[in-house]
Scaffold this motif. Sequence first.
Motif, mmCIF file in Angstrom:
data_model
loop_
_atom_site.group_PDB
_atom_site.id
_atom_site.type_symbol
_atom_site.label_atom_id
_atom_site.label_comp_id
_atom_site.label_asym_id
_atom_site.label_seq_id
_atom_site.Cartn_x
_atom_site.Cartn_y
_atom_site.Cartn_z
ATOM 1 N N CYS A 141 -27.124 -24.849 29.983
ATOM 2 C CA CYS A 141 -25.865 -24.479 30.636
ATOM 3 C C CYS A 141 -24.675 -25.257 30.073
ATOM 4 N N CYS A 142 -24.883 -25.947 28.969
ATOM 5 C CA CYS A 142 -23.814 -26.691 28.303
ATOM 6 C C CYS A 142 -23.556 -26.094 26.919
ATOM 7 N N TYR A 143 -22.279 -25.969 26.565
ATOM 8 C CA TYR A 143 -21.911 -25.386 25.269
ATOM 9 C C TYR A 143 -20.821 -26.253 24.638
ATOM 10 N N LYS A 144 -21.053 -26.692 23.422
ATOM 11 C CA LYS A 144 -20.064 -27.523 22.742
ATOM 12 C C LYS A 144 -18.820 -26.701 22.440
ATOM 13 N N LEU A 145 -17.663 -27.303 22.690
ATOM 14 C CA LEU A 145 -16.401 -26.620 22.447
ATOM 15 C C LEU A 145 -16.066 -26.623 20.959
ATOM 16 N N PRO A 146 -15.497 -25.527 20.449
ATOM 17 C CA PRO A 146 -14.960 -25.554 19.088
ATOM 18 C C PRO A 146 -13.881 -26.636 19.005
ATOM 19 N N PRO A 147 -13.738 -27.279 17.865
ATOM 20 C CA PRO A 147 -12.785 -28.397 17.768
ATOM 21 C C PRO A 147 -11.334 -28.011 18.031
ATOM 22 N N HIS A 148 -10.962 -26.739 17.826
ATOM 23 C CA HIS A 148 -9.573 -26.350 18.041
ATOM 24 C C HIS A 148 -9.313 -25.876 19.476
ATOM 25 N N ILE A 149 -10.327 -25.967 20.342
ATOM 26 C CA ILE A 149 -10.161 -25.594 21.749
ATOM 27 C C ILE A 149 -10.081 -26.863 22.592
ATOM 28 N N SER A 150 -8.990 -27.037 23.312
ATOM 29 C CA SER A 150 -8.823 -28.224 24.152
ATOM 30 C C SER A 150 -9.741 -28.132 25.372
ATOM 31 N N LEU A 151 -9.943 -29.261 26.008
ATOM 32 C CA LEU A 151 -10.731 -29.270 27.242
ATOM 33 C C LEU A 151 -10.047 -28.443 28.322
ATOM 34 N N ARG A 152 -8.725 -28.454 28.335
ATOM 35 C CA ARG A 152 -8.002 -27.618 29.299
ATOM 36 C C ARG A 152 -8.327 -26.147 29.073
ATOM 37 N N ASP A 153 -8.201 -25.680 27.825
ATOM 38 C CA ASP A 153 -8.462 -24.278 27.534
ATOM 39 C C ASP A 153 -9.943 -23.941 27.604
ATOM 40 N N GLY A 154 -10.793 -24.957 27.523
ATOM 41 C CA GLY A 154 -12.229 -24.732 27.655
ATOM 42 C C GLY A 154 -12.620 -24.176 29.008
ATOM 43 N N THR A 155 -11.750 -24.348 30.002
ATOM 44 C CA THR A 155 -12.037 -23.781 31.327
ATOM 45 C C THR A 155 -12.042 -22.253 31.295
ATOM 46 N N LEU A 156 -11.444 -21.665 30.261
ATOM 47 C CA LEU A 156 -11.354 -20.206 30.172
ATOM 48 C C LEU A 156 -12.594 -19.571 29.558
ATOM 49 N N ILE A 157 -13.526 -20.378 29.095
ATOM 50 C CA ILE A 157 -14.731 -19.807 28.482
ATOM 51 C C ILE A 157 -15.586 -19.106 29.529
ATOM 52 N N GLU A 158 -15.608 -19.602 30.751
ATOM 53 C CA GLU A 158 -16.381 -18.912 31.802
ATOM 54 C C GLU A 158 -15.810 -17.525 32.085
ATOM 55 N N PRO A 159 -14.514 -17.357 32.399
ATOM 56 C CA PRO A 159 -14.007 -15.992 32.585
ATOM 57 C C PRO A 159 -14.063 -15.148 31.309
ATOM 58 N N LEU A 160 -13.959 -15.779 30.133
ATOM 59 C CA LEU A 160 -14.112 -15.026 28.893
ATOM 60 C C LEU A 160 -15.530 -14.462 28.787
ATOM 61 N N SER A 161 -16.509 -15.204 29.269
ATOM 62 C CA SER A 161 -17.891 -14.717 29.256
ATOM 63 C C SER A 161 -18.070 -13.545 30.214
ATOM 64 N N VAL A 162 -17.355 -13.560 31.331
ATOM 65 C CA VAL A 162 -17.354 -12.412 32.239
ATOM 66 C C VAL A 162 -16.833 -11.184 31.505
ATOM 67 N N ALA A 163 -15.754 -11.353 30.748
ATOM 68 C CA ALA A 163 -15.171 -10.241 29.989
ATOM 69 C C ALA A 163 -16.127 -9.745 28.913
ATOM 70 N N VAL A 164 -16.792 -10.662 28.227
ATOM 71 C CA VAL A 164 -17.764 -10.275 27.200
ATOM 72 C C VAL A 164 -18.878 -9.439 27.824
ATOM 73 N N HIS A 165 -19.398 -9.886 28.948
ATOM 74 C CA HIS A 165 -20.495 -9.174 29.612
ATOM 75 C C HIS A 165 -20.056 -7.768 30.019
ATOM 76 N N SER A 166 -18.852 -7.642 30.570
ATOM 77 C CA SER A 166 -18.335 -6.345 31.012
ATOM 78 C C SER A 166 -18.163 -5.396 29.832
ATOM 79 N N CYS A 167 -17.610 -5.908 28.744
ATOM 80 C CA CYS A 167 -17.393 -5.065 27.569
ATOM 81 C C CYS A 167 -18.708 -4.653 26.924
#
Length: 368
Positions: A141-167
């Motif tokens: 349940c842990c995923y390393k962040l890409p180096p150009h993604i801040s910890l702040r923006d890393g919070t968006l990976i969960e809703p982005l995964s929702v979007a990926v699943h829907s698409c």
Amino acid sequence: MTIAQHGQSVNQAFVLHPGGSFHYEERDIPTLHSERDVLVQVIATGLCGSDVHYWQHRQIGRYIVKSPIVLGHESSGVVVECGSESGFAVGDRVALEPGVACNTCSHCRAGRYNLCQAMRFAATPPYNGTLATYFCVPAECCYKLPPHISLRDGTLIEPLSVAVHSCRLAGDMQEKSVVIFGAGPVGLLCAAVSRAFGASTVIVVDVVPSRLRSAPKHGATHTYHAKSQSPEQNATDLMKIEGLKLGADIVLDATGAESCMKCGFFVLTPGGTFVQVGLGRPDPSLPVGQICDKEIVFKGSFRYGPGDFRTAIGLLQTNRIRLDGLITHEFPFSKAEEAFQNVASRAGIKSVIYGPDVDEHGAKSKLI
């Protein structure tokens, strides 16, 4: 490195009580239960509509706030302790997948762990969420962040995964026309994923002009400001947009609003696919005649499944999706309740709460 050496010896938590009041509490620091577990200092947490719904209504379907609970499930952080078999190291920057499935039931074994009935999902009663100093998860349940993604923006990976699943549920999007209802975080991310998956026309629909102005930055080729008229008339007006002569191939509804769902069915081309992403009333009235007449494929979408987080991070790693501008409001841990009020008022797009004693400047920085 011990927790004390890392500089934090207290686990502060922001706790919702059954009556609807919030309290700050000191709780025990989670401990590793296996060599595959990872303890993460939570740096930032994005607020979701479900968090606000539990605060305002104390219930979502069969999940009821009967005892004090820590909310929050869209989080990123830094590894502060990890088991020898976790594959992580202290200091790793990670995004958290907030649900732990049983991995043994028929749904899990069939590769649909999001349907696991024994799922322990953060901030879904009775399980505590991530609005605390520390959160413990298994390594998967842990995923390393890409180096150009801040910890702040890393919070968006969960809703982005929702979007990926829907698409993914919508099927092949290459050269297809897609209409997305809702220009909130998930709707905008659905637009971004649709374009990344090859859609030629992506139309985002909302009633809030300021949100629609953000849509072209995140993949929308067109926007439509829904009017106070019948769903049929809005669908007729939508179909005047270039590329929708016969209707849309795919509709994603990220609102859960009955009027949007109805409009979506009317705007779909015969044989089209409708994916329900957002939740609203549990028993909306739907135009069944349209569904049958057009042989519409109607699918429900629930969270995310195997590979969705990996795909989300891959889309970010290759810059096929950018997160700039989605986070519009930031709050220190001491003003967490103000963040809930901000989301309830529908201000901005995404609100983030930083963890206790977090350096906000550092949370916004990138490694490259």
